[in-house]
Structure formats: structure tokens, C-alpha cells
Design a protein around this motif. Sequence first.
Motif, PDB file in Angstrom:
ATOM      1  N   PHE A   1     -29.962  -1.660  31.669  1.00 53.80           N
ATOM      2  CA  PHE A   1     -30.480  -2.194  30.407  1.00 53.80           C
ATOM      3  C   PHE A   1     -30.282  -1.204  29.258  1.00 53.80           C
ATOM      4  O   PHE A   1     -29.864  -1.580  28.158  1.00 53.80           O
ATOM      5  CB  PHE A   1     -31.968  -2.519  30.536  1.00 53.80           C
ATOM      6  CG  PHE A   1     -32.260  -3.844  31.188  1.00 53.80           C
ATOM      7  CD1 PHE A   1     -31.728  -5.009  30.676  1.00 53.80           C
ATOM      8  CD2 PHE A   1     -33.075  -3.925  32.308  1.00 53.80           C
ATOM      9  CE1 PHE A   1     -31.991  -6.237  31.260  1.00 53.80           C
ATOM     10  CE2 PHE A   1     -33.351  -5.140  32.908  1.00 53.80           C
ATOM     11  CZ  PHE A   1     -32.800  -6.304  32.384  1.00 53.80           C
ATOM     12  N   MET A   2     -30.590   0.076  29.511  1.00 54.47           N
ATOM     13  CA  MET A   2     -30.545   1.070  28.439  1.00 54.47           C
ATOM     14  C   MET A   2     -29.121   1.436  28.043  1.00 54.47           C
ATOM     15  O   MET A   2     -28.904   1.990  26.961  1.00 54.47           O
ATOM     16  CB  MET A   2     -31.354   2.297  28.833  1.00 54.47           C
ATOM     17  CG  MET A   2     -32.851   2.006  28.913  1.00 54.47           C
ATOM     18  SD  MET A   2     -33.864   3.398  29.450  1.00 54.47           S
ATOM     19  CE  MET A   2     -33.908   4.388  27.956  1.00 54.47           C
ATOM     20  N   GLN A   3     -28.162   1.119  28.901  1.00 51.17           N
ATOM     21  CA  GLN A   3     -26.765   1.311  28.527  1.00 51.17           C
ATOM     22  C   GLN A   3     -26.255   0.157  27.660  1.00 51.17           C
ATOM     23  O   GLN A   3     -25.169   0.254  27.076  1.00 51.17           O
ATOM     24  CB  GLN A   3     -25.893   1.427  29.778  1.00 51.17           C
ATOM     25  CG  GLN A   3     -26.048   2.753  30.511  1.00 51.17           C
ATOM     26  CD  GLN A   3     -25.203   2.806  31.768  1.00 51.17           C
ATOM     27  OE1 GLN A   3     -25.278   1.910  32.618  1.00 51.17           O
ATOM     28  NE2 GLN A   3     -24.394   3.830  31.882  1.00 51.17           N
ATOM     29  N   HIS A   4     -27.043  -0.919  27.585  1.00 50.32           N
ATOM     30  CA  HIS A   4     -26.663  -2.097  26.792  1.00 50.32           C
ATOM     31  C   HIS A   4     -27.843  -2.529  25.915  1.00 50.32           C
ATOM     32  O   HIS A   4     -28.369  -3.638  26.052  1.00 50.32           O
ATOM     33  CB  HIS A   4     -26.227  -3.244  27.712  1.00 50.32           C
ATOM     34  CG  HIS A   4     -25.063  -2.906  28.582  1.00 50.32           C
ATOM     35  ND1 HIS A   4     -25.203  -2.213  29.770  1.00 50.32           N
ATOM     36  CD2 HIS A   4     -23.734  -3.143  28.420  1.00 50.32           C
ATOM     37  CE1 HIS A   4     -23.994  -2.054  30.303  1.00 50.32           C
ATOM     38  NE2 HIS A   4     -23.103  -2.589  29.516  1.00 50.32           N
ATOM     39  N   PRO A   5     -28.310  -1.653  25.013  1.00 50.02           N
ATOM     40  CA  PRO A   5     -29.493  -1.968  24.215  1.00 50.02           C
ATOM     41  C   PRO A   5     -29.279  -3.159  23.303  1.00 50.02           C
ATOM     42  O   PRO A   5     -28.188  -3.366  22.756  1.00 50.02           O
ATOM     43  CB  PRO A   5     -29.698  -0.681  23.395  1.00 50.02           C
ATOM     44  CG  PRO A   5     -28.344  -0.062  23.324  1.00 50.02           C
ATOM     45  CD  PRO A   5     -27.693  -0.372  24.635  1.00 50.02           C
ATOM     46  N   ASP A   6     -30.351  -3.968  23.180  1.00 47.21           N
ATOM     47  CA  ASP A   6     -30.356  -5.129  22.277  1.00 47.21           C
ATOM     48  C   ASP A   6     -29.258  -6.143  22.604  1.00 47.21           C
ATOM     49  O   ASP A   6     -28.852  -6.928  21.748  1.00 47.21           O
ATOM     50  CB  ASP A   6     -30.226  -4.666  20.812  1.00 47.21           C
ATOM     51  CG  ASP A   6     -31.332  -3.690  20.429  1.00 47.21           C
ATOM     52  OD1 ASP A   6     -32.499  -3.997  20.722  1.00 47.21           O
ATOM     53  OD2 ASP A   6     -31.034  -2.636  19.867  1.00 47.21           O
ATOM     54  N   GLN A   7     -28.812  -6.141  23.845  1.00 44.93           N
ATOM     55  CA  GLN A   7     -27.787  -7.093  24.290  1.00 44.93           C
ATOM     56  C   GLN A   7     -28.372  -7.977  25.385  1.00 44.93           C
ATOM     57  O   GLN A   7     -28.951  -7.485  26.354  1.00 44.93           O
ATOM     58  CB  GLN A   7     -26.574  -6.323  24.835  1.00 44.93           C
ATOM     59  CG  GLN A   7     -25.467  -7.213  25.377  1.00 44.93           C
ATOM     60  CD  GLN A   7     -24.307  -6.401  25.935  1.00 44.93           C
ATOM     61  OE1 GLN A   7     -24.110  -5.251  25.570  1.00 44.93           O
ATOM     62  NE2 GLN A   7     -23.542  -6.998  26.834  1.00 44.93           N
ATOM     63  N   VAL A   8     -28.251  -9.293  25.224  1.00 42.56           N
ATOM     64  CA  VAL A   8     -28.764 -10.217  26.239  1.00 42.56           C
ATOM     65  C   VAL A   8     -27.844 -10.166  27.465  1.00 42.56           C
ATOM     66  O   VAL A   8     -26.629 -10.338  27.343  1.00 42.56           O
ATOM     67  CB  VAL A   8     -28.848 -11.652  25.699  1.00 42.56           C
ATOM     68  CG1 VAL A   8     -29.355 -12.592  26.794  1.00 42.56           C
ATOM     69  CG2 VAL A   8     -29.764 -11.707  24.485  1.00 42.56           C
ATOM     70  N   LEU A   9     -28.440  -9.930  28.626  1.00 41.02           N
ATOM     71  CA  LEU A   9     -27.687  -9.876  29.881  1.00 41.02           C
ATOM     72  C   LEU A   9     -28.191 -10.977  30.815  1.00 41.02           C
ATOM     73  O   LEU A   9     -29.391 -11.092  31.055  1.00 41.02           O
ATOM     74  CB  LEU A   9     -27.867  -8.516  30.560  1.00 41.02           C
ATOM     75  CG  LEU A   9     -27.371  -7.284  29.789  1.00 41.02           C
ATOM     76  CD1 LEU A   9     -27.737  -6.012  30.560  1.00 41.02           C
ATOM     77  CD2 LEU A   9     -25.878  -7.348  29.549  1.00 41.02           C
ATOM     78  N   SER A  10     -27.272 -11.764  31.322  1.00 37.54           N
ATOM     79  CA  SER A  10     -27.640 -12.762  32.331  1.00 37.54           C
ATOM     80  C   SER A  10     -27.892 -12.059  33.660  1.00 37.54           C
ATOM     81  O   SER A  10     -27.505 -10.901  33.850  1.00 37.54           O
ATOM     82  CB  SER A  10     -26.526 -13.791  32.490  1.00 37.54           C
ATOM     83  OG  SER A  10     -25.385 -13.192  33.091  1.00 37.54           O
ATOM     84  N   ARG A  11     -28.514 -12.754  34.597  1.00 33.04           N
ATOM     85  CA  ARG A  11     -28.736 -12.179  35.926  1.00 33.04           C
ATOM     86  C   ARG A  11     -27.401 -11.809  36.580  1.00 33.04           C
ATOM     87  O   ARG A  11     -27.286 -10.771  37.223  1.00 33.04           O
ATOM     88  CB  ARG A  11     -29.521 -13.159  36.797  1.00 33.04           C
ATOM     89  CG  ARG A  11     -30.929 -13.449  36.285  1.00 33.04           C
ATOM     90  CD  ARG A  11     -31.598 -14.555  37.097  1.00 33.04           C
ATOM     91  NE  ARG A  11     -32.924 -14.869  36.609  1.00 33.04           N
ATOM     92  CZ  ARG A  11     -33.159 -15.714  35.597  1.00 33.04           C
ATOM     93  NH1 ARG A  11     -32.143 -16.319  34.980  1.00 33.04           N
ATOM     94  NH2 ARG A  11     -34.393 -15.952  35.210  1.00 33.04           N
ATOM     95  N   GLU A  12     -26.422 -12.674  36.417  1.00 33.42           N
ATOM     96  CA  GLU A  12     -25.111 -12.421  36.990  1.00 33.42           C
ATOM     97  C   GLU A  12     -24.478 -11.165  36.380  1.00 33.42           C
ATOM     98  O   GLU A  12     -23.901 -10.325  37.088  1.00 33.42           O
ATOM     99  CB  GLU A  12     -24.196 -13.626  36.764  1.00 33.42           C
ATOM    100  CG  GLU A  12     -22.797 -13.490  37.365  1.00 33.42           C
ATOM    101  CD  GLU A  12     -22.785 -13.516  38.882  1.00 33.42           C
ATOM    102  OE1 GLU A  12     -21.772 -13.094  39.465  1.00 33.42           O
ATOM    103  OE2 GLU A  12     -23.795 -13.965  39.477  1.00 33.42           O
ATOM    104  N   GLN A  13     -24.608 -11.008  35.078  1.00 32.17           N
ATOM    105  CA  GLN A  13     -24.067  -9.813  34.426  1.00 32.17           C
ATOM    106  C   GLN A  13     -24.764  -8.551  34.911  1.00 32.17           C
ATOM    107  O   GLN A  13     -24.123  -7.515  35.138  1.00 32.17           O
ATOM    108  CB  GLN A  13     -24.218  -9.940  32.906  1.00 32.17           C
ATOM    109  CG  GLN A  13     -23.245 -10.896  32.260  1.00 32.17           C
ATOM    110  CD  GLN A  13     -23.520 -11.050  30.779  1.00 32.17           C
ATOM    111  OE1 GLN A  13     -24.662 -11.283  30.355  1.00 32.17           O
ATOM    112  NE2 GLN A  13     -22.475 -10.935  29.967  1.00 32.17           N
TER     113      GLN A  13
END
Length: 232
Positions: free
Chosen positions: A169-181
Motif C-alpha cells: 500500500f505504501m509503495q502506491h500511496p493514494d492509488q486504488v488497488l483491487s484485490r487482484e492487483q
Amino acid sequence: MNTKKLIGKTVLIVEDDPKIRNLLKIYLLNEGYEVMEAVDGLDAKNKIEDFDPCILILDLMLPKISGEEICKWVREDLNSMMPIIMLTAKATENNRIQGFKLGADDYVVKPFSPGELMGRIEAVLRRTASRCGKISFSGFTLKPAKGEAWIDGTKLELTHFEFKLIHTFMQHPDQVLSREQILNLIYDNHEKAVSDRTIDVHIKHLREKIKAHSSKEYIQTVRGMGYKFVGL
């Protein structure tokens, strides 16, 4: 304005002059850094101990505890290699030599160009990249090399998978991530050992551990899409 977020680039400005402090803050925020401020040496010591910033912009002539003492404390007592840029009106060669002997990585004389200082910060961070192997947002700090997560100076006790989750999560801040991603980022496709829905359970446990130490909702649910780590 530059809206990028520089992962792991938390700058602590230690400066008692509010005009200089505010000017530096504006430039640093514009370049994507997360900024913390300290108004004197004692405030600086407390913030360094609690938040472990990635780089220190340190005025030498400070109330309560001098910048020289802070620099010496960071290097000798904390045994820290935190990058330090000294910011001072002391312009003689002997002053600069003494600053480097105390452990400064760079020495900037007032008055200075904010643009030049931004360039020096980037240069110091490039030279010292191996010293700052952490990610930090709003009091939440991750130290991947040590497998440690901290909130406002308190260490979280995370499972191996929870740590992988928050790291992702912290490597992709403020980015919506799906479960699959999320699964694809944590595992190679052929190594998946966790189902999509199991992610929800792990995130629930992770949130509970974070909530015990902070009221900030770092991990948010985006209905129908997945999850997002909110860095600011």
C-alpha cells in the motif's frame, strides 16, 4: 505545481525563523516531499526520535539546543546516518570544516537560493540513498530492511503477510488497488497462496492494529474497486 509524492522522502526543517521555515516548506511541498517542522533544538530532538525523518535541514543557531549539538547527537548518541544539510549564516572555511567534521553531508550558507537548496537536497539523497531505506507518511513509517512498522514512535506487531500488505500500500500511496492487483504486487502470479477474499480478513486485522495507535484511517475502502492507502 508538482503533485508527485516522493516515497520515503520526509524532510525535517529545523529553523527558528518562521519566514525561512515557511519558504522552505512551500518549495519542498511543491517538489513532492512530506515536510515536518521544528522551531528549536529540543523540538528537533523529539521529532527525530519519534518520526525518524529521511533528511534533516538543520539551522545551526537555534534556541535551547544548538544545531551543532543536534548534529553531534544524531551521529554519536543515536548512531544514525540520517542525511544532514546544515543551514547557517556562519560562512568561514573553518565553520564549514567543523560542520563536516560533526557529520554534515552538505553545508549551505545564508542567504541562499531555495532552488539551489532543492538541488542540494536531491543530490544528498542520491548519494545517501542506502541510508534511507524507509517509507514514511504522516507519522506512519515503514522500515522494509528491518521488517518494522511504526506509528508516531510506536512499533506495530505485524504478521509477515500484514507487513507485505502495508508495504504494498505504501509503495502506491493514494492509488486504488483491487484485490487482484494487491495479490499480483505481493506475489508472482504462480506463487499466489491467498484468495482475493482472504485479503479482506488480513486488511481488517491490519486496520485494527493501526487503530490501536492512531485515529487516522490510513487504509480506506473504495466501494466496488478495492482499497487505497491515504498518505496525507
